[in-house]
Design an enzyme around this catalytic site. Structure first.
Site, PDB file in Angstrom:
ATOM      1  N   ASP A  64       0.289  -3.809  -3.965  1.00 11.15           N
ATOM      2  CA  ASP A  64       0.162  -3.119  -5.253  1.00 11.15           C
ATOM      3  C   ASP A  64       1.255  -3.508  -6.236  1.00 11.15           C
ATOM      4  O   ASP A  64       2.232  -4.185  -5.872  1.00 11.15           O
ATOM      5  CB  ASP A  64       0.149  -1.595  -5.034  1.00 11.15           C
TER       6      ASP A  64
ATOM      7  N   ASN B  78       2.536  11.822  -0.050  1.00  9.78           N
ATOM      8  CA  ASN B  78       1.256  12.551  -0.053  1.00  9.78           C
ATOM      9  C   ASN B  78       0.230  11.880   0.863  1.00  9.78           C
ATOM     10  O   ASN B  78      -0.959  12.167   0.784  1.00  9.78           O
ATOM     11  CB  ASN B  78       0.697  12.681  -1.478  1.00  9.78           C
TER      12      ASN B  78
ATOM     13  N   HIS C 161      -0.463   8.595   1.005  1.00 17.80           N
ATOM     14  CA  HIS C 161      -1.203   7.445   0.475  1.00 17.80           C
ATOM     15  C   HIS C 161      -0.803   6.135   1.142  1.00 17.80           C
ATOM     16  O   HIS C 161       0.302   5.983   1.650  1.00 17.80           O
ATOM     17  CB  HIS C 161      -1.084   7.344  -1.061  1.00 17.80           C
TER      18      HIS C 161
HETATM   19  C1  GLP Z   1       4.938   3.512  -2.867  1.00 16.42           C
HETATM   20  C2  GLP Z   1       4.130   2.310  -2.411  1.00 16.42           C
HETATM   21  C3  GLP Z   1       3.579   2.508  -1.018  1.00 16.42           C
HETATM   22  C4  GLP Z   1       4.675   2.960  -0.078  1.00 16.42           C
HETATM   23  C5  GLP Z   1       5.243   4.269  -0.584  1.00 16.42           C
HETATM   24  C6  GLP Z   1       6.296   4.860   0.322  1.00 16.42           C
HETATM   25  O1  GLP Z   1       4.174   4.530  -3.364  1.00 16.42           O
HETATM   26  N1  GLP Z   1       3.085   2.041  -3.322  1.00 16.42           N
HETATM   27  O2  GLP Z   1       2.997   1.288  -0.562  1.00 16.42           O
HETATM   28  O3  GLP Z   1       4.179   3.110   1.222  1.00 16.42           O
HETATM   29  O4  GLP Z   1       5.802   4.020  -1.877  1.00 16.42           O
HETATM   30  O5  GLP Z   1       7.561   4.442  -0.036  1.00 16.42           O
HETATM   31  P1  GLP Z   1       8.870   4.662   0.819  1.00 16.42           P
HETATM   32  O6  GLP Z   1       8.826   3.628   1.888  1.00 16.42           O
HETATM   33  O7  GLP Z   1       9.981   4.410  -0.165  1.00 16.42           O
HETATM   34  O8  GLP Z   1       8.834   6.050   1.334  1.00 16.42           O
END
Ligand code: GLP
Length: 282
Positions: A66, A141, A143
């Site tokens: 993304d 959340n 995702h």
């Molecule tokens: C963002 C990314 C995700 C990732 C998430 C969690 O939203 N788009 O791909 O999994 O962050 O991030 P972190 O690893 O900093 O908790």
């Protein structure tokens, strides 16, 4: 689905990196799906270490999950100090390894025609022969990538609006530190869809810290729902691996089973090594 629990963040990162390295060694021209966020930073650090010790990644192709809409960089030119995932990838991985620029694919947040770009991205994944191993984190959340609650579990690469929780989480983790005002943060992103992710032959999800324990348990052991898009891991038909640190595993109910499976798998792989050295066995 196999769940591997490691003592802490460093051990989780090392184990995840070893899984990726095994793939690169058996298939040097493999296609890897990459993720951003705080979680995979350690895994990328370990990959860089493997590269310094001789791992060749020159034939590896990559596709990132993304990118925020409205920002981004041209990897071929110098990079600016923005909060794009392209810059993140350059800083955390690409500048430390020998993946060729032409083999790197990141959604273009600066595209003039994002919808057309998303279709092109899907086509490029197909042209590359599909993704061998998709690395994934999990958002607060639940995702995957930027597939926010309610996103279809069949969704493809597209533009998705971000929820307030994601904006808050990612603002605190990245934008605030860079001194960027909250209203300057992009509210949309280009993201691979859940359907796109599920087509990867192998999934490697990583998560660490107490903060993720509840959502990890919901995704792995709760019902499959578009409200927690990472729960789609339960629908994956290939090999799905989840590597957690101890803190992120504390809400799992089937923890003893996961540990047992890991133990018997390692016994089996030792036995298989013995068997494969005996050429008369089929
Ligand atoms: C963002 C990314 C995700 C990732 C998430 C969690 O939203 N788009 O791909 O999994 O962050 O991030 P972190 O690893 O900093 O908790």
């Amino acid at each position: 689905m196999k769940v591997f629990i490691r003592k802490n963040y460093d051990e989780m990162s090392r184990y995840a990196a070893e899984i990726i390295v095994d793939l690169i060694k058996t298939k040097p021209n493999c296609v890897i799906g990459l993720a951003t966020g705080g979680t995979p930073i350690g895994t990328y650090r370990e990959l860089a270490d493997f590269h310094r010790k001789g791992l060749d990644m020159s034939k590896v192709k990559t596709f990132n999950l993304d990118e925020y809409l409205g920002i981004g960089i041209d990897m071929k030119k110098s990079y600016e100090s923005d909060q794009s995932y392209a810059r993140f990838m350059y800083e955390e991985l690409f500048k430390h390894v020998n993946i060729k620029k032409e083999n790197i694919h990141i959604p273009n947040g600066l595209s003039k025609n994002p919808d057309k770009f998303c279709q092109w991205y899907e086509d490029e994944i197909k042209k590359a022969g599909g993704i061998d191993l998709q690395i994934l984190g999990i958002g607060g959340n639940g995702h995957w990538a930027f597939n926010e609650p309610g996103a279809s579990l069949y969704s493809r690469t597209r533009v998705e609006p971000l929820t307030k929780q994601t904006l808050d989480d990612n603002y605190d983790a990245f934008y605030k530190k860079a001194g960027i005002k909250r209203d300057k943060m992009p509210h949309f992103a280009i993201t691979m869809g859940i359907g796109t992710i599920l087509e990867a032959r192998n999934l490697l999800m990583i998560a660490n810290g107490k903060k993720k324990a509840k959502v990890v348990a919901r995704a792995l052991e709760g019902s499959v729902t578009s409200q927690v898009t990472a729960s789609a891991i339960q629908l994956h038909s290939g090999e799905s691996m989840v590597v957690l640190d101890k803190e992120a595993s504390t809400e799992l109910k089937n923890i003893e089973h996961y540990k047992h499976v890991e133990k018997i798998l390692s016994i089996r792989s030792k036995n298989n090594q013995k068997i494969s050295s005996d050429s008369s066995t089929v």
